[in-house]
Design an enzyme around this catalytic site. Structure first.
Site, PDB file in Angstrom:
ATOM      1  N   LYS A 113       0.649  -1.183  -0.234  1.00  0.00           N
ATOM      2  CA  LYS A 113       0.089  -0.003   0.309  1.00  0.00           C
ATOM      3  C   LYS A 113       0.998   1.151  -0.183  1.00  0.00           C
ATOM      4  O   LYS A 113       0.349   2.536  -0.881  1.00  0.00           O
ATOM      5  CB  LYS A 113      -1.189  -0.163   1.378  1.00  0.00           C
ATOM      6  CG  LYS A 113      -1.892  -1.331   1.035  1.00  0.00           C
ATOM      7  CD  LYS A 113      -3.293  -0.937   0.361  1.00  0.00           C
ATOM      8  CE  LYS A 113      -4.085  -1.588   0.026  1.00  0.00           C
ATOM      9  NZ  LYS A 113      -4.794  -1.315  -1.143  1.00  0.00           N
ATOM     10  N   LYS A 195      -2.314 -11.074  -7.992  1.00  0.00           N
ATOM     11  CA  LYS A 195      -4.128 -11.460  -8.066  1.00  0.00           C
ATOM     12  C   LYS A 195      -5.082 -10.813  -8.397  1.00  0.00           C
ATOM     13  O   LYS A 195      -4.914  -9.832  -8.327  1.00  0.00           O
ATOM     14  CB  LYS A 195      -4.322 -12.263  -6.581  1.00  0.00           C
ATOM     15  CG  LYS A 195      -4.038 -10.809  -6.020  1.00  0.00           C
ATOM     16  CD  LYS A 195      -4.241 -11.205  -4.256  1.00  0.00           C
ATOM     17  CE  LYS A 195      -4.273 -10.107  -3.392  1.00  0.00           C
ATOM     18  NZ  LYS A 195      -5.685  -9.151  -3.066  1.00  0.00           N
ATOM     19  N   LYS A 198      -9.897  -5.918  -5.922  1.00  0.00           N
ATOM     20  CA  LYS A 198     -10.841  -4.635  -6.793  1.00  0.00           C
ATOM     21  C   LYS A 198     -10.343  -3.367  -6.689  1.00  0.00           C
ATOM     22  O   LYS A 198     -10.161  -2.589  -7.355  1.00  0.00           O
ATOM     23  CB  LYS A 198     -11.546  -4.481  -5.440  1.00  0.00           C
ATOM     24  CG  LYS A 198     -12.354  -5.862  -4.320  1.00  0.00           C
ATOM     25  CD  LYS A 198     -13.288  -5.044  -3.142  1.00  0.00           C
ATOM     26  CE  LYS A 198     -14.026  -6.116  -2.706  1.00  0.00           C
ATOM     27  NZ  LYS A 198     -14.366  -5.453  -1.558  1.00  0.00           N
TER      28      LYS A 198
END
Length: 333
Positions: A113, A195, A198
């Site tokens: 992040k 992967k 969202k």
């Protein structure tokens, strides 16, 4: 005999995708028959990336509808929104006293992040694993049906439980990932990189709300190559990814047919992707249709959330009462 407790949640940002389904939701549906299940929509977790909060209610209701559409029965499980259980926030505060800056900074998701949003490295992002631990420990859960990418967070939850038990007294079990004996599932992206997510490449992620033509379009754009030039060639990672996705929704004989074609150096990736696209449409369309119908009844969804929040708070208050007692924080008693 009381049932063993299961807890898990899904962030309220964006739409649910194939990774959510096979990483967690599929197990939710199986678990509801045998376990005491607490499943929640994680709206506090979503705030770590600063979404538009005006859209949160809409997102929460969408996620709830998709969970029910995927097979969860609100009569069998406790379905609630994270922010409707304030006891979680208090346990989160107390668990932060048992978490260390160094270990939080080393978590893979935090480092990812930071790279992805360097201008939004907030304290909530750093302590994300602590909030996740509070979500789980507030119900003293034994099992957590999570995807492979969450194993590190679950290990940290066990660490926090051990530290509390050692310092204040035995209270929390050490929760384990649970996938009915199978390896934890990590659904790969269609572009061969990472992967399904969202927040990453949405064109390489299959969402449960995607319409039929969009599903076909995404699958046909999946990364391939010219194919092997000789039999029994080594399979590239991005081709392995396509086979892995196909194994989730296609019949075993279909997967083996194309695997045999690859090993025989005669595979036609266009045919394989067309087959995968139709199998994916057949899998997603019924879930999408049910979700659309459920989402129309906002009053029903809010009743489900209210009933779930009441049950979740009863459980949470029992745990928090024990936490305060063991820590000596019940001064008025």
């Amino acid at each position: 005999m009381s049932k063993q407790i299961v807890v898990s949640g899904i962030r309220s940002t964006g739409q649910l995708h194939l990774g959510n389904y096979f990483g967690a939701m599929r197990n939710y549906v199986r678990m509801q028959e045998e376990y005491n299940c607490y499943f929640f929509v994680a709206d506090w977790h979503a705030l770590t990336t600063h979404p538009d909060t005006r859209e949160l209610e809409h997102s929460v209701l969408n996620v709830l509808a998709e969970n029910i559409a995927a097979g969860l029965d609100p009569e069998k499980v406790t379905l609630y929104c994270q922010s409707e259980v304030p006891e979680i926030a208090e346990l989160y505060l107390l668990m932060n006293m048992l978490a260390y800056k160094g270990e939080l900074e080393k978590t893979t998701t935090f480092k990812d992040k930071v790279r992805a949003q360097p201008d939004n490295v907030n304290a909530g992002l750093l302590t994300y694993p602590v909030l996740m631990a509070a979500d789980i420990l507030i119900h003293r859960a034994l099992y957590v049906p999570v995807g492979k990418d969450q194993e590190q967070h679950l290990e940290m939850t066990r660490n926090f439980a051990q530290r509390f038990n050692h310092r204040y007294g035995e209270l929390f079990p050490e929760p384990q990932a649970f996938n009915f004996g199978a390896e934890l599932v990590k659904v790969p992206s269609l572009d061969g990189a990472g992967k399904m997510s969202k927040s990453e490449n949405q064109n390489a992620t299959l969402y449960l709300a995607d319409d039929d033509e969009l599903i076909r379009k995404k699958v046909m754009k999946a990364k391939t190559d010219a194919g092997p030039t000789e039999p029994n060639s080594e399979m590239p990672d991005y081709i392995q990814n396509i086979f892995q996705v196909m194994s989730l929704v296609s019949a075993p004989e279909v997967v083996e047919k194309f695997r045999g074609d690859f090993n025989g150096a005669r595979i036609r990736y266009g045919d394989m992707k067309k087959q995968l696209a139709e199998d994916m449409v057949a899998f997603i369309a019924p879930i999408r249709g049910r979700a659309v119908e459920i989402r129309k009844d906002t009053d029903y969804l809010k009743r489900v959330m209210a009933r779930g929040a009441e049950a979740a708070r009863e459980s949470a208050q029992r745990t928090l009462g024990e936490v305060r007692r063991l820590m000596g924080l019940n001064y008025l008693c």
